[in-house]
Design a protein around this motif. Structure first.
Motif, PDB file in Angstrom:
ATOM      1  N   HIS A   5       0.851  -1.190   0.000  1.00  0.00           N
ATOM      2  CA  HIS A   5       0.000   0.000   0.000  1.00  0.00           C
ATOM      3  C   HIS A   5       0.886   1.239   0.000  1.00  0.00           C
ATOM      4  O   HIS A   5       1.892   1.306   0.714  1.00  0.00           O
ATOM      5  N   GLN A  48       0.359   5.446   0.362  1.00  0.00           N
ATOM      6  CA  GLN A  48      -0.627   6.461   0.732  1.00  0.00           C
ATOM      7  C   GLN A  48       0.006   7.849   0.719  1.00  0.00           C
ATOM      8  O   GLN A  48       1.081   8.046   1.300  1.00  0.00           O
ATOM      9  N   THR A  93      -2.242   3.965  -6.594  1.00  0.00           N
ATOM     10  CA  THR A  93      -2.321   2.589  -7.085  1.00  0.00           C
ATOM     11  C   THR A  93      -1.116   2.244  -7.947  1.00  0.00           C
ATOM     12  O   THR A  93      -0.516   1.171  -7.807  1.00  0.00           O
ATOM     13  N   ALA A 103       2.026   1.842  -5.794  1.00  0.00           N
ATOM     14  CA  ALA A 103       2.012   0.560  -5.075  1.00  0.00           C
ATOM     15  C   ALA A 103       2.464  -0.564  -6.000  1.00  0.00           C
ATOM     16  O   ALA A 103       3.249  -1.443  -5.611  1.00  0.00           O
ATOM     17  N   MET A 116       3.561  -1.066   3.925  1.00  0.00           N
ATOM     18  CA  MET A 116       2.796   0.187   3.871  1.00  0.00           C
ATOM     19  C   MET A 116       3.757   1.361   3.765  1.00  0.00           C
ATOM     20  O   MET A 116       4.666   1.502   4.593  1.00  0.00           O
TER      21      MET A 116
END
Length: 710
Positions: A62, A64, A89, A92, A114
């Motif tokens: 992920h 962010q 996206t 990632a 993450m």
């Protein structure tokens, strides 16, 4: 309280810092990477036991972007970060692709990576920083990861490669003719693992040079991660890859012949059924204990891989009987749909894409709210991959990561040949519906997208084609490069890469390498073979373009005009009153920007002309000596006021109405009457002076003055 470890190097024009031990200490590995003032925190956790029956590696990445990183508050009603953006996206996926092959074979424990953007200086893109942070966090976590890796971005300007160009340099690459490349490379100390790029017709040698340059530049970063790990790494997790060699030999003895016969079948559906039948036959010959062995799936997959790879390398034979460098049969058709603005059906073997182009106005541009600012995009490409395209049933919902990634790859490939917005002021949306798939559907989207846009009348600089390549590399160094790979060849090969471009050069290159040992020489040969395949596909596409290129009758027409910026307020009017009146009266859609560029759009040419004339009358200046048609708006004792040029009024003095003396203008004129007037000039205060007596009021032509006799 904290056991901090911090390491730094000078990398390019910025300082790169890795630190751990202070934040998120309960994760298996946490590293905060900072380049300039862009900081990304990567956290790694992994399960210490494999789930029962797990037959794949459950790695999840992920990425962010927190709006606070750039001092912004998210938009929308809830004012908080919601579903991942396209950039999140894609980033990632960018991190996942190079790290996935580097976990010890057989490791199937769940792993979560993450990456959170904590600070963004609007200069250094956080995606590269996130990749480095994730690699460092994995390296110190104790997970069975055979890294580290590092990543770098490369630009190309004036024949020179540039390390980690700024966000502004990479933004709107199509409108920056000096900057011709946006390439991201990830790799280990010894090998390149992943390449992703957007290019503007670069040669194969220039692209390969960029990859080599990037691999050289990431070496200090890999050394930095190793230096950090020496001081901060946890004890390695005890994991021993399962030994299923005995089970494999049993599986091989029971089904190698049947598997070879299955892979000799040319039709995909028949071949899939035969492979499934061969697996069932193998299972029937196994003991109860062997059937319950959790490594049975791996043994069957290894048998498939061995059969396919040995046939390709040793015998030069492929699943569908083609030569190694042969492209499947191609069929192209434009104008496939009657009502759309542009459409194409592109079929290559058992891969097929129905690609549709729609043209819109400035109102249809996509508004993108990014960390580094808000901007608009007038080119959209959406890729859809429904289950029926591979003969399966499955969930249908919003686009997944794969669909977003494939769509962006095709978007990058076509971006380089689009006309400038000033030359073609349309918003272009391309939708690729994959109706059949057996390998390389993203490249079918590139080919179909090019054909579809040309069918819609988009003046592309040249056609674009794409081809997916594969490589099988054996332990003894023997290798085979495959052109236009099938789905099975993609899954069981060692490298797959997709190359798209025109006759003049590469516009997009995507590469994923699963093993070490692929040398620059092998890459060079693979790119040369890909060029030959691309040229063949372009030749087939050109056969379908003879009837393409007419502008659809159903597409909006757009005319542009430039007005002085100080006239923008007059065109818009108070509260938008004037521009609303223009839209309502003409029936055309009118867009105006801060630079004074006006786009007038309508499917009706008369509506466009009417709006154009109304705007022109507002912004144009009347010319002295020219005759205009006007309307009397007011009569006074000394003359008549006539509206003759848009909102512009002027005075016709009573002495200029007729060639005789009048007691009052109302003797010959009345309010609302249409008259022809000549602009005589302007008085000292800038007031307009008009005349009527020198103009024939029937024809509107100026009366020639009588010549005086000598």
């Amino acid at each position: 309280m904290f056991n901090e470890v911090k390491k730094s190097i000078q990398w390019g024009e910025e300082t790169l810092t890795l630190e751990t031990g202070k934040v998120a200490r309960q994760a298996d590995g946490t590293v905060i990477a900072t380049l300039g003032e862009t900081s990304v925190m990567a956290n790694v956790t992994f399960a210490k036991q494999q789930k029962p029956g797990q037959d794949f590696f459950p790695l999840t990445v992920h990425y962010q972007e927190k709006y606070y990183a750039a001092g912004k508050i998210p938009g929308g009603f809830f004012k908080r970060e919601a579903r991942p953006t396209e950039k999140e996206t894609l980033t990632a996926r960018l991190i996942d692709r190079p790290i996935r092959p580097l976990f010890v074979p057989g490791f199937k424990n769940e792993v979560l990576v993450m990456c959170t953007v904590l600070s963004h200086d609007l200069v250094n893109d956080p995606d590269i920083v996130a990749m480095i942070a994730a690699s460092a966090a994995l390296t110190i976590s104790g997970a069975p990861f055979m890294g580290p890796i590092a990543g770098a971005r490369v630009g190309y300007e004036d024949g020179e490669y540039i390390l980690n160009p700024t966000v502004d340099d990479m933004q709107g690459l199509r409108n920056n003719p000096d900057q011709r490349l946006d390439l991201v490379v990830a790799g280990t100390k010894d090998a390149v693992m992943m390449v992703e790029s957007e290019a503007y017709e670069l040669s194969e040698d220039e692209m390969l040079g960029a990859v080599t340059f990037a691999h050289e530049q990431i070496q200090p970063v890999i050394d930095l991660i190793i230096d950090l790990a020496e001081d901060a790494a946890k004890e390695p997790f005890e994991f021993k890859a399962p030994d299923y060699s005995e089970l494999y030999e049993t599986v091989k003895a029971a089904g190698e012949t049947a598997m070879k016969e299955a892979y000799a079948i040319l039709d995909k559906q028949e071949r899939v059924a035969a492979v499934a039948a061969a697996k069932e036959a193998i299972k029937e010959g196994l003991t109860e204990e062997q059937l319950e062995d959790e490594n049975l799936g791996s043994a069957l997959k290894k048998l498939e891989s061995t059969v396919l790879r040995s046939t390709v390398v040793k015998e030069g034979k492929r699943i569908d009987g083609r030569a190694l460098d042969e492209v499947r049969p191609i069929q192209c058709e434009t104008g496939f749909l009657p009502r759309t603005h542009g459409s194409a059906l592109f079929t290559r073997g058992e891969t097929q894409g129905l690609v549709v182009t729609t043209l819109g106005t400035g109102d249809d541009e996509q508004m993108i709210d990014a960390l580094h600012g808000n901007f608009r995009s007038n080119f959209l490409l959406h890729y859809n991959f429904p289950p029926y395209s591979v003969g399966e049933v499955g969930r249908v919902g919003s686009p997944g990561r794969r669909e977003i990634g494939h769509g962006k790859l095709a978007w990058r490939a076509l971006q380089a040949v689009l006309p400038a917005a000033t030359d073609f002021p349309y918003t272009i949306r391309v939708v690729s519906e994959i109706t059949e798939s057996n390998g390389s559907s993203s490249m079918a989207s590139v080919c179909g997208g090019s054909l579809s846009m040309m069918d819609a009348g988009v003046p592309l600089k040249s056609a674009v084609a794409g081809v997916a390549m594969g490589l099988v590399l054996e332990d003894d160094g023997e290798f085979a490069i495959l052109t236009d790979i099938l789905g099975d060849e993609d899954h069981l090969g060692d490298m797959d890469f997709k190359v798209a471009g025109t006759e003049n050069g590469i516009t997009s290159l995507q590469m994923d390498i699963k093993v070490a040992g692929i040398t620059p020489e092998i890459m060079k040969k693979a790119l040369a073979q890909a060029k030959a395949g691309r040229m063949h596909i372009l030749g087939e596409m050109n056969k379908a373009l003879s009837g393409a290129g007419e502008f659809s009758a159903h597409a909006p027409r757009i005319e542009t005009m430039q007005i002085p910026t100080d006239k923008i307020r007059e065109v818009i009017g108070s509260g938008g009153k004037v521009i609303r009146e223009i839209v309502e009266t003409s029936g055309a859609k009118v867009d105006i920007n801060d630079e004074g560029i006006i786009k007038i759009a309508s499917a009706n040419g008369e509506a466009i002309q009417k709006a154009y004339d109304m705007i022109h009358s507002i912004v144009a200046e009347p010319e002295e000596g020219v005759v205009y048609k006007g309307k009397v708006v007011k009569l006074v004792d000394f003359g008549a006021f006539v509206n003759f040029f848009g909102k512009r009024d002027g005075l016709v003095h009573v002495s200029q109405i007729e060639n005789r003396r009048l007691n009052h203008p109302s003797d010959v004129l009345k309010e609302g009457q249409e008259v022809f007037v000549k602009l005589l000039g302007f008085d000292d205060r800038g007031k307009v002076r008009l005349g009527m007596k020198m103009v024939d009021q029937e024809t509107g032509k100026e009366i020639a003055p009588e010549k005086k006799e000598d």
